[in-house]
Motif scaffolding. Structure first.
Motif, short mmCIF file in Angstrom:
data_model
loop_
_atom_site.label_atom_id
_atom_site.label_comp_id
_atom_site.label_asym_id
_atom_site.label_seq_id
_atom_site.Cartn_x
_atom_site.Cartn_y
_atom_site.Cartn_z
N VAL A 1 -26.91 -4.04 -14.93
CA VAL A 1 -27.96 -3.25 -14.24
C VAL A 1 -27.87 -1.83 -15.07
N THR A 2 -26.61 -1.39 -15.10
CA THR A 2 -26.53 0.06 -15.59
C THR A 2 -27.11 -0.01 -17.41
N ILE B 1 -28.19 -9.75 -16.97
CA ILE B 1 -27.41 -9.96 -15.75
C ILE B 1 -26.71 -11.39 -15.58
N ALA B 2 -27.73 -12.38 -16.00
CA ALA B 2 -27.21 -13.69 -16.14
C ALA B 2 -26.33 -14.03 -17.12
N GLY B 3 -26.67 -13.59 -18.49
CA GLY B 3 -25.51 -13.74 -19.32
C GLY B 3 -24.23 -13.06 -19.22
N GLU C 1 -28.37 -9.05 -7.07
CA GLU C 1 -28.51 -8.62 -8.23
C GLU C 1 -30.15 -7.83 -7.98
N THR C 2 -30.85 -8.73 -7.24
CA THR C 2 -32.26 -7.80 -7.07
C THR C 2 -32.27 -6.53 -6.29
N VAL D 1 -19.40 -9.15 -9.20
CA VAL D 1 -20.57 -7.78 -8.92
C VAL D 1 -20.16 -6.96 -10.13
N PRO D 2 -18.99 -6.72 -10.72
CA PRO D 2 -18.70 -5.81 -11.83
C PRO D 2 -19.69 -6.25 -12.97
#
Length: 478
Positions: free
Chosen positions: A145-146, A174-176, A430-431, A138-139
């Motif tokens: 996302v930020t 996000i994936a990367g 993530e969504t 999550v971090p």
């Protein structure tokens, strides 16, 4: 400001019921009244698979048509779906066309592997996708996302923006970050070029992909092989760069760490370099395509339903999004989670699951012969008139706490059975977080007046790019 704070304080009461909101039926193409003639049906598979399902597929529990000397069945009966995806799933394999199209870009990763190879991979990967392991990622999700919201804000300040492209970049970031602990600034543009080059032509199904037996080459196989000869070194270069980088003190473990540490529970063997590469390709490509599409359709629905959008914004602005661990599942954002769930109902990323029968069987009283094609289409299943009330309407209330849950095997946004998507929790996390951050910061206004229609070849995407105005919201006082 006091009125806003009062509204935030009462968000639980507001999300308990959506009664009184205008009914939203998003624009869509009506299915053909009758079965398409075979040439038109084959064109629909290549150009837009959603147009190949006739009206009766949305009304009957099992439909059958002849397809190149075999039968093709579309299953909506929950017991028939259970039979194919759970009870007798070993009898139903990926089709030759699916393997021809996906193997050059995904290799033999979890998504398309079969039999013993799939069981080995699934058992090896399982510990990397437990809820606890996802919380550890999550971090990375939150950081991506930020950063993504800042880029979206900068672009929106100049005028209306193409949200679908923006969401693709966000999902790729996000994936990367989740995979490699670093942003995709260095590799993102090249990765997007690879994906675009593949999807425009060689990633589309063609007649010969379907009818030529396995092991026999078709013309597009040469183009796919050339693509793979460039694609493999690119992936190897990213993995090598990540491994050569110095690990920062205090850095959270990433998905590559989890995949590298994964061991087969039977042999204690790790993934080989080629197996690891194929898993990396599968996680990045399958994951970011699904998330980008879901975010776009959710944003489109909320732009069409401004009153609902305001309720979502109130919930998002009243939640502590600085600690997003588990925010999609611990009850903090029930309305946003319901919006995502309803979006996945109307616009499932994987619009069809196609299997080839390896031997004879019977599903819901219908005989299945060897080599018959069996389809479970979430696109059809989620809009079936016998399984859903008002199936064409966008109604997140179906998924709010206290609502009656969907019948078993009638809601399959991530598949079902042993091959259910292993990354479902990651995708939801993530969504939900991305949508909450977006709506807490902006009001979405659709600039285009023409309807945006779903279009599906591999995943469900908009038929054209659309522009949105993002109007900043007044910051909430501490």
């Amino acid at each position: 400001m006091p009125l806003l704070l009062d509204a935030i304080a009462s968000s639980d009461r507001m999300t308990a019921s959506l009664a009184g909101l205008p009914r939203l039926v998003p624009p869509h193409r009506s299915p053909p009244e009758l079965e398409l003639p075979l040439p038109a049906y084959l064109r629909s598979i290549r150009d837009n698979g959603l147009g190949g399902f006739p009206r009766r597929a949305f009304e009957e529990l099992v439909t059958r048509r002849s397809l190149l000397g075999r039968s093709s069945l579309v299953l909506n009966d929950p017991e028939a779906i259970r039979r194919v995806l759970v009870e007798n799933q070993a009898n139903y394999a990926r089709t030759t066309g699916t393997l021809r199209i996906l193997r050059p870009i995904l290799g033999d990763g979890l998504l398309i592997s079969e039999g013993a190879a799939w069981r080995h991979q699934r058992r090896t990967l399982a510990p990397a996708f437990t809820p606890r392991a996802i919380d550890g990622l999550v971090p990375h999700i939150a950081a991506a996302v930020t950063g993504g919201m800042e880029r979206i804000a900068a672009e929106a300040a100049a005028g209306p923006i193409d949200l679908f492209t923006a969401f693709h970049r966000l999902a790729l970031e996000i994936a990367g970050r989740s995979m490699f602990s670093v942003g995709m600034d260095q590799y993102g543009a090249e990765l997007r070029r690879f994906i675009a080059a593949y999807s425009v032509k060689i990633g589309r199904p063609h007649l010969l992909d379907i009818v030529i037996p396995p092991g026999w080459p078709v013309p597009l196989d040469w183009s796919r092989a050339r693509f793979r000869r460039r694609w493999i070194p690119f992936l190897d270069r990213i993995i090598a760069a990540r491994r050569a980088s110095t690990r920062d003190e205090g850095r959270s473990g990433d998905l590559l760490d989890l995949l590298t540490a994964a061991r087969n529970p039977d042999t204690d063997a790790p993934f080989s370099p080629s197996e690891l590469r194929d898993q990396v390709a599968t996680m990045i490509l399958a994951g970011h395509e699904t998330t980008a599409g879901t975010l776009f359709w959710a944003a489109y629905m909320l732009a069409l339903a401004p009153e609902l959008q305001e309720r979502v914004a109130i919930e998002a602005r009243g939640a502590d999004l600085t600690d997003p661990t588990g925010c999609q599942s611990d009850g903090r954002l029930p309305l946003i989670r319901a919006v995502v769930d309803e979006t996945l109902r109307l616009y499932p990323a994987a619009f069809v699951i196609v299997r080839r029968a390896l031997g004879p069987d019977s599903v819901a009283g219908h005989p299945v012969r060897k080599s018959d094609i069996v389809m479970v289409s979430p696109w059809v299943l989620h809009r079936h008139r016998g399984l859903w009330s008002d199936p064409e309407a966008f109604d997140p209330g179906r998924f709010l706490p206290g609502a009656n849950p969907p019948a078993r095997f009638s809601y399959l946004p991530f598949g079902a059975g042993p091959r259910v998507c292993i990354g479902a929790q990651f995708a939801l996390t993530e969504t939900v977080l991305s949508l909450a951050r977006l709506l807490a910061r902006f009001r979405l206004v659709l600039e285009d007046r023409e309807p945006i229609l779903p279009h599906a070849v591999v995943t469900t995407q908009p038929d054209r790019l659309a522009r949105f105005r993002l109007i900043p919201r007044v910051p909430v006082s501490p």
